[in-house]
Design a protein around this motif. Structure first.
Motif, PDB file in Angstrom:
ATOM      1  N   THR A 117       0.679   1.583   6.449  1.00  0.00           N
ATOM      2  CA  THR A 117       1.273   1.354   5.128  1.00  0.00           C
ATOM      3  C   THR A 117       0.231   0.766   4.184  1.00  0.00           C
ATOM      4  O   THR A 117      -0.726   0.125   4.612  1.00  0.00           O
ATOM      5  CB  THR A 117       2.462   0.382   5.209  1.00  0.00           C
ATOM      6  OG1 THR A 117       1.975  -0.929   5.538  1.00  0.00           O
ATOM      7  CG2 THR A 117       3.467   0.834   6.256  1.00  0.00           C
ATOM      8  N   LEU A 118       0.444   0.947   2.898  1.00  0.00           N
ATOM      9  CA  LEU A 118      -0.457   0.365   1.903  1.00  0.00           C
ATOM     10  C   LEU A 118      -0.112  -1.084   1.590  1.00  0.00           C
ATOM     11  O   LEU A 118      -0.992  -1.853   1.208  1.00  0.00           O
ATOM     12  CB  LEU A 118      -0.411   1.181   0.608  1.00  0.00           C
ATOM     13  CG  LEU A 118      -1.165   2.516   0.613  1.00  0.00           C
ATOM     14  CD1 LEU A 118      -0.945   3.241  -0.710  1.00  0.00           C
ATOM     15  CD2 LEU A 118      -2.657   2.307   0.862  1.00  0.00           C
ATOM     16  N   ASP A 119       1.140  -1.468   1.745  1.00  0.00           N
ATOM     17  CA  ASP A 119       1.522  -2.827   1.395  1.00  0.00           C
ATOM     18  C   ASP A 119       1.034  -3.839   2.422  1.00  0.00           C
ATOM     19  O   ASP A 119       0.740  -4.985   2.078  1.00  0.00           O
ATOM     20  CB  ASP A 119       3.040  -2.938   1.204  1.00  0.00           C
ATOM     21  CG  ASP A 119       3.817  -2.483   2.420  1.00  0.00           C
ATOM     22  OD1 ASP A 119       3.586  -1.354   2.884  1.00  0.00           O
ATOM     23  OD2 ASP A 119       4.674  -3.243   2.910  1.00  0.00           O
ATOM     24  N   SER A 120       0.927  -3.438   3.683  1.00  0.00           N
ATOM     25  CA  SER A 120       0.447  -4.340   4.730  1.00  0.00           C
ATOM     26  C   SER A 120      -0.200  -3.514   5.834  1.00  0.00           C
ATOM     27  O   SER A 120       0.342  -3.378   6.932  1.00  0.00           O
ATOM     28  CB  SER A 120       1.604  -5.176   5.289  1.00  0.00           C
ATOM     29  OG  SER A 120       1.135  -6.160   6.182  1.00  0.00           O
ATOM     30  N   PRO A 121      -1.378  -2.951   5.560  1.00  0.00           N
ATOM     31  CA  PRO A 121      -1.956  -1.949   6.482  1.00  0.00           C
ATOM     32  C   PRO A 121      -2.296  -2.469   7.865  1.00  0.00           C
ATOM     33  O   PRO A 121      -2.285  -1.703   8.822  1.00  0.00           O
ATOM     34  CB  PRO A 121      -3.209  -1.483   5.734  1.00  0.00           C
ATOM     35  CG  PRO A 121      -3.534  -2.583   4.783  1.00  0.00           C
ATOM     36  CD  PRO A 121      -2.215  -3.165   4.374  1.00  0.00           C
ATOM     37  N   ASN A 129      11.214   6.590   6.039  1.00  0.00           N
ATOM     38  CA  ASN A 129      12.218   6.996   5.057  1.00  0.00           C
ATOM     39  C   ASN A 129      11.777   6.553   3.663  1.00  0.00           C
ATOM     40  O   ASN A 129      10.756   5.880   3.507  1.00  0.00           O
ATOM     41  CB  ASN A 129      13.594   6.411   5.404  1.00  0.00           C
ATOM     42  CG  ASN A 129      13.564   4.889   5.545  1.00  0.00           C
ATOM     43  OD1 ASN A 129      13.121   4.186   4.644  1.00  0.00           O
ATOM     44  ND2 ASN A 129      14.028   4.383   6.683  1.00  0.00           N
ATOM     45  N   ARG A 130      12.547   6.910   2.651  1.00  0.00           N
ATOM     46  CA  ARG A 130      12.131   6.640   1.275  1.00  0.00           C
ATOM     47  C   ARG A 130      12.102   5.150   0.964  1.00  0.00           C
ATOM     48  O   ARG A 130      11.324   4.712   0.103  1.00  0.00           O
ATOM     49  CB  ARG A 130      13.039   7.369   0.293  1.00  0.00           C
ATOM     50  CG  ARG A 130      14.480   6.912   0.244  1.00  0.00           C
ATOM     51  CD  ARG A 130      15.303   7.828  -0.651  1.00  0.00           C
ATOM     52  NE  ARG A 130      16.668   7.349  -0.843  1.00  0.00           N
ATOM     53  CZ  ARG A 130      17.040   6.561  -1.836  1.00  0.00           C
ATOM     54  NH1 ARG A 130      16.135   6.161  -2.735  1.00  0.00           N
ATOM     55  NH2 ARG A 130      18.290   6.169  -1.964  1.00  0.00           N
ATOM     56  N   PHE A 131      12.910   4.366   1.663  1.00  0.00           N
ATOM     57  CA  PHE A 131      12.910   2.930   1.429  1.00  0.00           C
ATOM     58  C   PHE A 131      11.611   2.302   1.940  1.00  0.00           C
ATOM     59  O   PHE A 131      11.038   1.417   1.305  1.00  0.00           O
ATOM     60  CB  PHE A 131      14.126   2.283   2.091  1.00  0.00           C
ATOM     61  CG  PHE A 131      15.426   2.821   1.578  1.00  0.00           C
ATOM     62  CD1 PHE A 131      15.887   2.475   0.316  1.00  0.00           C
ATOM     63  CD2 PHE A 131      16.187   3.702   2.342  1.00  0.00           C
ATOM     64  CE1 PHE A 131      17.076   2.987  -0.172  1.00  0.00           C
ATOM     65  CE2 PHE A 131      17.382   4.213   1.865  1.00  0.00           C
ATOM     66  CZ  PHE A 131      17.835   3.855   0.599  1.00  0.00           C
ATOM     67  N   ASP A 132      11.141   2.776   3.101  1.00  0.00           N
ATOM     68  CA  ASP A 132       9.829   2.336   3.598  1.00  0.00           C
ATOM     69  C   ASP A 132       8.729   2.745   2.634  1.00  0.00           C
ATOM     70  O   ASP A 132       7.789   1.992   2.378  1.00  0.00           O
ATOM     71  CB  ASP A 132       9.544   2.951   4.971  1.00  0.00           C
ATOM     72  CG  ASP A 132      10.521   2.541   6.047  1.00  0.00           C
ATOM     73  OD1 ASP A 132      11.086   1.429   5.950  1.00  0.00           O
ATOM     74  OD2 ASP A 132      10.728   3.321   6.984  1.00  0.00           O
ATOM     75  N   ALA A 133       8.834   3.963   2.108  1.00  0.00           N
ATOM     76  CA  ALA A 133       7.801   4.496   1.223  1.00  0.00           C
ATOM     77  C   ALA A 133       7.700   3.716  -0.082  1.00  0.00           C
ATOM     78  O   ALA A 133       6.611   3.604  -0.662  1.00  0.00           O
ATOM     79  CB  ALA A 133       8.061   5.969   0.936  1.00  0.00           C
ATOM     80  N   MET A 134       8.805   3.159  -0.554  1.00  0.00           N
ATOM     81  CA  MET A 134       8.803   2.431  -1.826  1.00  0.00           C
ATOM     82  C   MET A 134       7.767   1.314  -1.832  1.00  0.00           C
ATOM     83  O   MET A 134       7.067   1.100  -2.820  1.00  0.00           O
ATOM     84  CB  MET A 134      10.191   1.847  -2.099  1.00  0.00           C
ATOM     85  CG  MET A 134      11.224   2.855  -2.527  1.00  0.00           C
ATOM     86  SD  MET A 134      12.835   2.056  -2.784  1.00  0.00           S
ATOM     87  CE  MET A 134      13.861   3.495  -3.108  1.00  0.00           C
TER      88      MET A 134
END
Length: 240
Positions: A117-121, A129-134
């Motif tokens: 993830t970009l928020d906490s790689p 899912n889209r909620f994770d992607a947000m």
């Protein structure tokens, strides 16, 4: 200009060779690796050296980190633990140091690459899912970001909302951001055993995910011959 974007090789040399051959046949002159070169299968050294000698941009995956460290692997399931403990014995100090020095996030040309993830790689979270992607879209400053980790190809789009794209091929649209999982080269988990990778055609502004059959029997035989858990060989054919 075409980029072959691939990751989650997991020491599956037969799958990696098939992907690289196909990428060349498709006219790709540029290559990018999304990490998890090692773990699970029986050719960690060969896969690592293949990617390293390519000199392409690479980011670190959680299995790369596990293989390069001496830390406990308690956070992993028993199959992953067994494979990484074995992998540590196969890699030399130079190879483990190379894995340790890989960055978690990189920008390549006009797009971003990350393993999870970009928020906490470095926390190795999953985007399913889209909620994770947000959360990752909040940290995405390029139109396109490619990621892996889930072993399931999927494309998320963001304009006024976040949604999963239909299918695994997309033409980029102005004002829309894309968070693209290219699937797994060496251990797909979407019920399809074939190796997966993506081609990003910069000129055509398209992203396409390709699936390829490879010599799965040889990959399975090598896992068993190495003394790794037989389930690691069996799951390859199930795409799980």
């Amino acid at each position: 200009m075409k980029f072959a974007i691939f990751g989650d090789i997991h020491a599956n040399l037969e799958a990696l060779q098939t992907v690289l051959w196909d990428a060349q046949e498709q006219g790709c002159a540029n290559y990018v690796c999304l990490g998890d070169i090692v773990g699970y299968a029986a050719n960690p050294v060969e896969c690592l050296e293949t990617v390293r000698q390519m000199g392409c941009p690479v980011v670190r995956g959680n299995h790369d980190e596990g293989a390069a460290s001496d830390s406990t692997l308690d956070e992993l399931n028993p199959l992953a633990q067994a494979a990484l403990l074995w992998t540590r014995q196969q890699l030399n100090d130079d190879q483990r140091q190379w894995l340790r020095e890989l960055k978690l996030v990189r920008q390549v040309r006009d797009f971003t690459i990350v393993h999870s993830t970009l928020d906490s790689p470095g926390a190795w979270g999953y985007v399913t899912n889209r909620f994770d992607a947000m959360a990752s879209f909040s940290y995405q400053f390029t139109q396109v970001c490619f990621y892996g980790h889930t072993h399931v190809p999927r494309i998320f789009e963001k304009d006024d909302s976040v949604r999963a794209a239909r299918g695994n091929d997309v033409t980029l649209q102005r004002g829309v951001k894309y968070f693209v999982n290219v699937g797994s080269v060496g251990q797909p988990r979407d019920g399809d055993w074939r190796a997966a990778y993506a081609i990003y055609d910069v000129q055509a502004q398209t992203i396409s995910i390709r699936r390829l059959e490879y010599d799965i029997q040889t990959a399975q035989d090598k896992i068993r011959a190495a003394g790794l858990p037989s389930l690691l060989a069996e799951r390859l054919a199930l795409g799980k």
